[in-house]
Design an enzyme around this catalytic site. Structure first.
Site, short mmCIF file in Angstrom:
data_model
loop_
_atom_site.label_atom_id
_atom_site.label_comp_id
_atom_site.label_asym_id
_atom_site.label_seq_id
_atom_site.Cartn_x
_atom_site.Cartn_y
_atom_site.Cartn_z
NE ARG A 136 -4.01 -2.09 1.91
CZ ARG A 136 -3.86 -3.26 2.53
NH1 ARG A 136 -2.84 -3.47 3.34
NH2 ARG A 136 -4.72 -4.23 2.31
CE LYS A 158 0.19 14.27 -14.22
NZ LYS A 158 -0.13 14.86 -15.55
CD GLU A 207 8.19 16.94 -22.20
OE1 GLU A 207 7.53 17.97 -21.95
OE2 GLU A 207 7.68 15.86 -22.53
CE LYS A 253 6.27 18.01 -13.70
NZ LYS A 253 6.45 16.76 -14.38
CD GLU A 263 -3.10 17.15 -15.57
OE1 GLU A 263 -2.04 16.53 -15.32
OE2 GLU A 263 -3.71 17.03 -16.64
NE ARG A 269 1.60 17.22 -12.60
CZ ARG A 269 2.22 16.41 -11.75
NH1 ARG A 269 1.88 16.40 -10.48
NH2 ARG A 269 3.17 15.60 -12.15
CG ASN A 273 -1.34 17.73 -20.25
OD1 ASN A 273 -0.42 16.98 -19.94
ND2 ASN A 273 -2.46 17.80 -19.55
CG HIS A 276 2.45 16.46 -23.75
ND1 HIS A 276 3.24 17.59 -23.82
CD2 HIS A 276 3.22 15.50 -23.17
CE1 HIS A 276 4.42 17.33 -23.26
NE2 HIS A 276 4.43 16.07 -22.87
CG HIS A 280 -0.11 11.73 -25.67
ND1 HIS A 280 -0.77 12.10 -24.53
CD2 HIS A 280 1.19 11.64 -25.31
CE1 HIS A 280 0.09 12.21 -23.52
NE2 HIS A 280 1.30 11.96 -23.99
CG HIS A 304 7.12 11.62 -24.92
ND1 HIS A 304 5.75 11.70 -25.12
CD2 HIS A 304 7.41 12.57 -23.97
CE1 HIS A 304 5.24 12.62 -24.32
NE2 HIS A 304 6.22 13.15 -23.61
N1 GLY Z 1 4.61 15.57 -17.39
C1 GLY Z 1 3.43 16.27 -17.07
C2 GLY Z 1 3.14 16.33 -15.60
O1 GLY Z 1 3.97 15.94 -14.81
O2 GLY Z 1 2.09 16.76 -15.22
#
Ligand code: GLY
Length: 401
Positions: A136, A158, A207, A253, A263, A269, A273, A276, A280, A304
């Site tokens: 957990r 993430k 990025e 960041k 987000e 956040r 994107n 992106h 994607h 990517h």
């Molecule tokens: N790579 C996008 C984020 O961390 O939200």
């Protein structure tokens, strides 16, 4: 941000960027040899109960990377072992997750032990997800070894895996299953970049350009100009400039994540994107090939970061069509992408209609509509719901080789 060395004497000097998240706050340490800080972070955050370390290592790294990591952890008194993972989107799967947690169980990792993710974004996402569900939730230290994961994926918690609906990669749903699981520390060891090839290095710069396009709302109004001024001098061998690039990007960041960890907030956040939704849709296309400004076609799948570069260019052009920025701003974005040796076109795209359909299947869309993050100029961006489809269609034709 600071450049102070807050660790044991003899440890390497590092640039340190805090990520402020209350009792889950942590530091990102950037510098040569900073992997040496891993045992100290584990002990500081987990106490003496932390006896075991499980290193999940990218199989693309030299074998000595895992050996050195395990030796450093053992020398600090931790019972360390490692496993290697193949870093492909195909292997970023529930099966790999099952393999990792089975090995953690076999090696009797305790709740107070630590996972060390040593690799690029795929390894970080997988190892971080395994840490989030094993017993957990146990602690993870992210040790990114690519520029892309240093400036983006390793920071912010993430984690996750892809779901391959068709079973052959043709319908890969990226990051469909995962968790927010903040690391207890991030160690961006510049020595690990030595084996990165030029194409992977450039992919990381995509990025960085993205961050520069949103940075004015996150405490660094000059990042776009700084990136333009320094892009041609950035290389793996220019450690001081690279450290500054990583520090400034991580700081952006970190501010985004501190303000909107999950987000959920307008202007938070989700702005990360930028580029992106296009990316994607492009990167998972079988047979698609990225093409540089000089006409050179890059072999193999579109990486990517390359897809993000195409997405940034596309987002800037769409923003021009919608009157959000002038052509000069889109040209600045294009010039940065070119200077970073990133693609400006892509071969093998389907019809614009098909690509738009793929974009509206992006899991980040809401209620079946397209949702794009678009630049607004001066290093800012915003979300646009349902942009004029003709503008998007025109953009797709502009990046088609
Ligand atoms: N790579 C996008 C984020 O961390 O939200």
């Amino acid at each position: 941000m600071s450049t102070a060395n807050k660790h044991d004497s003899g440890a390497p000097a590092a640039r340190v960027v805090p990520v402020d998240l209350g009792d889950r706050s942590y530091e990102v340490c950037i510098g040569r040899g900073v992997f040496a800080f891993a045992p100290g972070i584990a002990r500081k955050k987990l106490g003496d109960k932390c006896r075991g370390a499980f290193v999940v290592v990218d199989s693309g790294l030299p074998e000595t990377a895992a050996q050195r990591a395990v030796a450093a952890l053992r020398a600090a008194g931790l019972n360390a072992t490692s496993i290697a993972l193949i870093p492909t989107e195909h292997d970023k799967s529930l099966q790999s997750l099952g393999h990792i947690v089975t090995e953690m169980t076999r090696r009797k990792l305790e709740r107070s032990d630590v996972v060390i993710a040593l690799g690029g974004g795929i390894v970080g996402d997988l190892a971080g997800f395994a840490a989030s569900v094993y017993r957990r939730g146990i602690a993870v230290i992210q040790c990114p070894t690519t520029l892309l994961s240093m400036v983006d994926a390793s920071v912010g918690g993430k984690t996750g895996v892809n779901i391959d609906l068709a079973g052959d990669g043709a319908d890969l749903k990226k990051n469909m299953v995962g968790a927010f699981h903040q690391p207890i520390g991030v160690l961006a060891d510049l020595d690990t970049l030595a084996t990165l090839d030029d194409r992977q290095f450039a992919a990381g710069l995509a990025e960085c350009i993205k961050h520069a396009m949103i940075s004015a709302d996150f405490g660094d109004a000059n990042l776009l100009g700084w990136t333009e001024a320094n892009i041609s001098g950035l290389s793996k061998s220019n450690a001081p400039l690279l450290a500054e690039l990583i520090q400034r990007n991580v700081a952006v960041k970190a501010r985004v994540v501190s303000g909107d960890e999950r987000e959920e907030k307008e202007g938070g956040r989700a702005l990360l994107n930028l580029g992106h939704t296009f990316a994607h849709a492009i990167e998972a296309l079988p047979g698609a090939r990225a093409v540089l400004n000089n006409g050179t076609e890059l072999p193999g799948d579109v990486h990517h970061g390359e897809a993000v570069a195409l997405g940034l260019r596309a987002a800037a052009r769409t923003a021009v069509s919608l009157g959000l920025v002038d052509t000069a701003y889109a040209d600045r974005v294009g010039a940065l992408v070119d200077a970073a040796q990133l693609p400006n076109k892509v071969r093998g795209l389907p019809t614009a209609e098909k690509l738009i359909e793929r974009m509206s299947h992006d899991k980040k869309h809401i209620g079946g509509n397209i949702r794009l993050v678009l630049p607004c100029g001066h290093g800012t961006a915003r979300i646009v719901e349902n942009p004029d489809v003709n503008a998007v269609r025109g953009t797709i034709e502009a990046i088609r080789a």
